[in-house]
Write a protein that holds these residues in place. Sequence first.
Motif, PDB file in Angstrom:
ATOM      1  N   ALA A 173       0.841  -1.202   0.000  1.00 30.40           N
ATOM      2  CA  ALA A 173       0.000   0.000   0.000  1.00 30.40           C
ATOM      3  C   ALA A 173       0.876   1.251   0.000  1.00 30.40           C
ATOM      4  O   ALA A 173       1.980   1.253   0.547  1.00 30.40           O
ATOM      5  CB  ALA A 173      -0.912   0.011   1.221  1.00 30.40           C
ATOM      6  N   GLY A 174       0.368   2.305  -0.622  1.00 28.18           N
ATOM      7  CA  GLY A 174       1.057   3.584  -0.530  1.00 28.18           C
ATOM      8  C   GLY A 174       1.074   4.048   0.924  1.00 28.18           C
ATOM      9  O   GLY A 174       0.076   3.894   1.634  1.00 28.18           O
ATOM     10  N   PHE A 175       2.196   4.625   1.364  1.00 28.66           N
ATOM     11  CA  PHE A 175       2.336   5.050   2.761  1.00 28.66           C
ATOM     12  C   PHE A 175       2.019   3.913   3.729  1.00 28.66           C
ATOM     13  O   PHE A 175       1.372   4.103   4.760  1.00 28.66           O
ATOM     14  CB  PHE A 175       1.414   6.234   3.073  1.00 28.66           C
ATOM     15  N   SER A 176       2.491   2.708   3.422  1.00 23.86           N
ATOM     16  CA  SER A 176       2.165   1.553   4.270  1.00 23.86           C
ATOM     17  C   SER A 176       2.699   1.709   5.693  1.00 23.86           C
ATOM     18  O   SER A 176       2.215   1.043   6.617  1.00 23.86           O
ATOM     19  CB  SER A 176       2.718   0.269   3.648  1.00 23.86           C
ATOM     20  N   PHE A 177       3.661   2.607   5.872  1.00 26.93           N
ATOM     21  CA  PHE A 177       4.213   2.809   7.220  1.00 26.93           C
ATOM     22  C   PHE A 177       3.187   3.402   8.184  1.00 26.93           C
ATOM     23  O   PHE A 177       3.405   3.429   9.396  1.00 26.93           O
ATOM     24  CB  PHE A 177       5.457   3.716   7.153  1.00 26.93           C
ATOM     25  N   PHE A 178       2.046   3.871   7.652  1.00 25.79           N
ATOM     26  CA  PHE A 178       0.987   4.387   8.524  1.00 25.79           C
ATOM     27  C   PHE A 178       0.182   3.258   9.191  1.00 25.79           C
ATOM     28  O   PHE A 178      -0.645   3.530  10.064  1.00 25.79           O
ATOM     29  CB  PHE A 178       0.043   5.296   7.757  1.00 25.79           C
ATOM     30  N   TYR A 179       0.377   2.010   8.745  1.00 30.71           N
ATOM     31  CA  TYR A 179      -0.351   0.885   9.348  1.00 30.71           C
ATOM     32  C   TYR A 179       0.411   0.341  10.551  1.00 30.71           C
ATOM     33  O   TYR A 179       1.652   0.301  10.548  1.00 30.71           O
ATOM     34  CB  TYR A 179      -0.570  -0.222   8.310  1.00 30.71           C
ATOM     35  N   THR A 180      -0.326  -0.103  11.539  1.00 30.42           N
ATOM     36  CA  THR A 180       0.321  -0.729  12.703  1.00 30.42           C
ATOM     37  C   THR A 180       0.729  -2.163  12.385  1.00 30.42           C
ATOM     38  O   THR A 180       1.664  -2.697  12.974  1.00 30.42           O
ATOM     39  CB  THR A 180      -0.630  -0.728  13.911  1.00 30.42           C
ATOM     40  N   ASP A 181      -0.006  -2.812  11.455  1.00 36.02           N
ATOM     41  CA  ASP A 181       0.307  -4.173  11.018  1.00 36.02           C
ATOM     42  C   ASP A 181       0.331  -4.188   9.487  1.00 36.02           C
ATOM     43  O   ASP A 181      -0.663  -3.816   8.846  1.00 36.02           O
ATOM     44  CB  ASP A 181      -0.756  -5.164  11.505  1.00 36.02           C
ATOM     45  N   ARG A 182       1.446  -4.627   8.924  1.00 38.26           N
ATOM     46  CA  ARG A 182       1.574  -4.698   7.462  1.00 38.26           C
ATOM     47  C   ARG A 182       1.657  -6.162   7.035  1.00 38.26           C
ATOM     48  O   ARG A 182       2.492  -6.924   7.549  1.00 38.26           O
ATOM     49  CB  ARG A 182       2.809  -3.925   6.995  1.00 38.26           C
ATOM     50  N   VAL A 183       0.814  -6.526   6.081  1.00 39.50           N
ATOM     51  CA  VAL A 183       0.705  -7.913   5.630  1.00 39.50           C
ATOM     52  C   VAL A 183       1.251  -8.017   4.206  1.00 39.50           C
ATOM     53  O   VAL A 183       0.968  -7.164   3.358  1.00 39.50           O
ATOM     54  CB  VAL A 183      -0.769  -8.378   5.672  1.00 39.50           C
ATOM     55  N   LYS A 184       1.989  -9.057   3.936  1.00 35.08           N
ATOM     56  CA  LYS A 184       2.560  -9.267   2.604  1.00 35.08           C
ATOM     57  C   LYS A 184       1.455  -9.407   1.564  1.00 35.08           C
ATOM     58  O   LYS A 184       0.517 -10.196   1.736  1.00 35.08           O
ATOM     59  CB  LYS A 184       3.435 -10.512   2.583  1.00 35.08           C
ATOM     60  N   TYR A 185       1.575  -8.626   0.493  1.00 33.65           N
ATOM     61  CA  TYR A 185       0.619  -8.703  -0.622  1.00 33.65           C
ATOM     62  C   TYR A 185       1.097  -9.786  -1.580  1.00 33.65           C
ATOM     63  O   TYR A 185       2.091  -9.622  -2.281  1.00 33.65           O
ATOM     64  CB  TYR A 185       0.526  -7.353  -1.330  1.00 33.65           C
ATOM     65  N   ARG A 186       0.399 -10.918  -1.578  1.00 34.16           N
ATOM     66  CA  ARG A 186       0.822 -12.060  -2.388  1.00 34.16           C
ATOM     67  C   ARG A 186       0.216 -12.012  -3.783  1.00 34.16           C
ATOM     68  O   ARG A 186      -0.921 -11.598  -3.961  1.00 34.16           O
ATOM     69  CB  ARG A 186       0.402 -13.373  -1.725  1.00 34.16           C
ATOM     70  N   MET A 187       0.994 -12.444  -4.770  1.00 34.98           N
ATOM     71  CA  MET A 187       0.495 -12.545  -6.128  1.00 34.98           C
ATOM     72  C   MET A 187       1.160 -13.738  -6.793  1.00 34.98           C
ATOM     73  O   MET A 187       2.351 -13.977  -6.618  1.00 34.98           O
ATOM     74  CB  MET A 187       0.792 -11.267  -6.921  1.00 34.98           C
ATOM     75  N   GLY A 188       0.388 -14.508  -7.549  1.00 32.52           N
ATOM     76  CA  GLY A 188       0.945 -15.669  -8.226  1.00 32.52           C
ATOM     77  C   GLY A 188      -0.140 -16.642  -8.612  1.00 32.52           C
ATOM     78  O   GLY A 188      -1.331 -16.440  -8.326  1.00 32.52           O
ATOM     79  N   LYS A 189       0.231 -17.701  -9.257  1.00 30.10           N
ATOM     80  CA  LYS A 189      -0.721 -18.680  -9.764  1.00 30.10           C
ATOM     81  C   LYS A 189      -1.545 -19.270  -8.620  1.00 30.10           C
ATOM     82  O   LYS A 189      -0.993 -19.736  -7.621  1.00 30.10           O
ATOM     83  CB  LYS A 189       0.024 -19.797 -10.495  1.00 30.10           C
ATOM     84  N   GLY A 190      -2.857 -19.227  -8.768  1.00 28.99           N
ATOM     85  CA  GLY A 190      -3.757 -19.820  -7.792  1.00 28.99           C
ATOM     86  C   GLY A 190      -4.091 -18.951  -6.600  1.00 28.99           C
ATOM     87  O   GLY A 190      -4.907 -19.354  -5.764  1.00 28.99           O
ATOM     88  N   ILE A 191      -3.488 -17.770  -6.498  1.00 26.54           N
ATOM     89  CA  ILE A 191      -3.778 -16.869  -5.369  1.00 26.54           C
ATOM     90  C   ILE A 191      -4.861 -15.889  -5.800  1.00 26.54           C
ATOM     91  O   ILE A 191      -4.674 -15.106  -6.734  1.00 26.54           O
ATOM     92  CB  ILE A 191      -2.524 -16.102  -4.922  1.00 26.54           C
ATOM     93  N   HIS A 192      -5.982 -15.923  -5.123  1.00 28.37           N
ATOM     94  CA  HIS A 192      -7.119 -15.069  -5.471  1.00 28.37           C
ATOM     95  C   HIS A 192      -7.162 -13.840  -4.578  1.00 28.37           C
ATOM     96  O   HIS A 192      -6.625 -13.840  -3.458  1.00 28.37           O
ATOM     97  CB  HIS A 192      -8.427 -15.858  -5.328  1.00 28.37           C
ATOM     98  N   GLU A 193      -7.820 -12.802  -5.052  1.00 30.28           N
ATOM     99  CA  GLU A 193      -7.986 -11.582  -4.263  1.00 30.28           C
ATOM    100  C   GLU A 193      -8.681 -11.874  -2.934  1.00 30.28           C
ATOM    101  O   GLU A 193      -8.367 -11.256  -1.915  1.00 30.28           O
ATOM    102  CB  GLU A 193      -8.802 -10.555  -5.066  1.00 30.28           C
ATOM    103  N   ILE A 194      -9.610 -12.807  -2.921  1.00 30.16           N
ATOM    104  CA  ILE A 194     -10.275 -13.189  -1.678  1.00 30.16           C
ATOM    105  C   ILE A 194      -9.259 -13.721  -0.667  1.00 30.16           C
ATOM    106  O   ILE A 194      -9.306 -13.381   0.522  1.00 30.16           O
ATOM    107  CB  ILE A 194     -11.378 -14.228  -1.945  1.00 30.16           C
ATOM    108  N   ASP A 195      -8.320 -14.548  -1.141  1.00 26.39           N
ATOM    109  CA  ASP A 195      -7.282 -15.082  -0.259  1.00 26.39           C
ATOM    110  C   ASP A 195      -6.400 -13.962   0.281  1.00 26.39           C
ATOM    111  O   ASP A 195      -6.040 -13.962   1.469  1.00 26.39           O
ATOM    112  CB  ASP A 195      -6.419 -16.092  -1.015  1.00 26.39           C
TER     113      ASP A 195
END
Length: 333
Positions: free
Chosen positions: A105-127
């Motif tokens: 995310a833009g300005f992700s340092f503003f979040y208290t918890d940052r989660v890895k944004y995964r992308m690849g075969k078989g990974i859906h936006e819902i996941d």
Amino acid sequence: MRRVLVFQTAFLGDLILVSPLLKSLKRTFPGAEVSLVVRKGFEEVFRGAPFVSQIIPFDKKGVWKFSRLLASGDFELVVSPHRSHRTSLILWLSGIKRRIGFDKAGFSFFYTDRVKYRMGKGIHEIDRNLDLLRPLERDYSVVYDREPELPLTPAEVGKALKKFSLEKSYVVLAPGSVWRTKAWLPEYYAEVANYFKGKGLTVVLVGSPSDSPYCKRVEELSEGVINLCGKTSLREFFSVVKGALLVISNDSSPVHVAISVGTPVLEIYGATVPEFGFFPYRNGLYVELEDLHCRPCGIHGGRKCPEGHFKCMVDLKPEVVIEKAEELLSSLS
């Protein structure tokens, strides 16, 4: 946990795909009020949903003013699938104590918890969206609900189908797209329409007012289709998709409406690819022209083909789509 907020002000399809996140939060915190920030104009999407207590529209103006509105909501937690700089800033300014967002995310340092944004075969936006709940596992027993859902009553669906005289079995085609390079050729959609009409089925075109040029071209080439482009409310659009035998759509929101209401859907890819995470999550298939060196040419596609040939769509012929559509229908019969 008494008050929880989810923030998603992106496109319609992105919003629809947060339903499993909302449901998971409600199941994890059954006594909490789960509120949702949406882009202004999308307030009706989750109307009547038991997993949403409050819808808060945002017109994407007035960062400080909107942050003050959220600050007054007494939220203890906010979860944001939306990755814009503005969203991160608003949520920081709101003072909500715990803020979970993606590391991309833009300005992700503003979040208290940052989660890895995964992308690849078989990974859906819902996941990916559900990944945002993982930081909570340290403190709570998180309950995951992975089923997308749009709340529609039989009466609401029936009313819409009656309004548009859809008494017979029909197939929905959604030929439009905000991004030109994500739109399969209208001429090809017309061939698909003629094929299904030849089988005795009604063919219905859907889309927003901006999709009208695509739908009008299909209508010109396929006499007798029902063109509802720009003529339905959001909820009527959902109902028309719900009542369909099959939906065929570009990489756009009708795909996600279909998976959320249980209608079989065939998705057509051009400039974008399934690895971005927006393929049919369930009850669906997709078609694409594989091994084309220039794909993908952008996360959203673009206004024109950067190579000048548009092979990803031009070379994806109607007979391929028809064959895949029949395969999908056969698998569900």
